[in-house]
Design a protein around this motif. Structure first.
Motif, PDB file in Angstrom:
ATOM      1  N   GLN A 184      37.135  27.948  32.740  1.00 39.96           N
ATOM      2  CA  GLN A 184      38.162  28.954  33.018  1.00 39.96           C
ATOM      3  C   GLN A 184      38.298  29.194  34.517  1.00 39.96           C
ATOM      4  OE1 GLN A 184      40.031  29.714  30.639  1.00 39.96           O
ATOM      5  NE2 GLN A 184      41.093  31.554  31.147  1.00 39.96           N
ATOM      6  N   ARG A 204      41.738  28.531  36.686  1.00 42.45           N
ATOM      7  CA  ARG A 204      42.351  29.547  37.552  1.00 42.45           C
ATOM      8  C   ARG A 204      42.483  29.054  38.991  1.00 42.45           C
ATOM      9  NH1 ARG A 204      39.035  33.911  34.541  1.00 42.45           N
ATOM     10  NH2 ARG A 204      40.531  34.586  32.968  1.00 42.45           N
ATOM     11  N   LYS A 205      41.454  28.347  39.493  1.00 44.34           N
ATOM     12  CA  LYS A 205      41.515  27.798  40.851  1.00 44.34           C
ATOM     13  C   LYS A 205      42.662  26.806  40.971  1.00 44.34           C
ATOM     14  CE  LYS A 205      36.662  28.115  42.242  1.00 44.34           C
ATOM     15  NZ  LYS A 205      35.434  27.327  42.437  1.00 44.34           N
TER      16      LYS A 205
END
Length: 133
Positions: free
Chosen positions: A108, A112-113
């Motif tokens: 996750q 997100r990065k």
């Protein structure tokens, strides 16, 4: 002539989803029939005790469980979590830190990065304008 405005209604499952609660854990009176937009707004503005208790202790629907654990809904499924969990069960998982949970949390973070990187990349050409040379 004044037109009659119909009352917008929704199924209890839709209302439960909007309220972030697990439908089978709601009172029978909520599960039966329909919920009007006004009733939903009233529940959100001034939640009754049963709604406050459900939000506090659960059982929580999978999207809420996933958010509380910091993983995706798919990650829950890969970890074998297919049922609603209570707050106590979620806290126990956080303490136990099973391998699947750590792996899904790392995944996750990477997702997100990457999303942030792509967003920044998309914004750069708009911000830089015409190149000067």
């Amino acid at each position: 002539m004044k037109s009659q405005q119909s009352t917008q209604t929704m199924k209890p499952a839709t209302a439960a989803k909007k309220l972030g609660v697990y439908l089978p854990a709601t009172p029978a009176s909520f599960q039966e029939g329909v919920v009007t937009r006004a009733e939903l707004n009233a529940l959100q503005a001034d939640p009754p005790e049963w709604l406050r208790e459900l939000r506090r202790t659960g059982p929580h629907p999978r999207p809420v469980v996933a958010a509380k654990l910091g993983v995706s809904i798919s990650g829950l499924a890969r970890g074998g979590v297919t049922e609603a969990l209570t707050t106590e069960q979620i806290e126990a998982l956080k303490q136990e830190r099973p391998e699947w949970l750590e792996k899904e949390r790392a995944t996750q973070v990477d997702v997100r990065k990457e999303a942030a990187r792509l967003k920044k990349l998309k914004q750069e050409p708009e911000e830089s304008g015409p190149e000067r040379g």
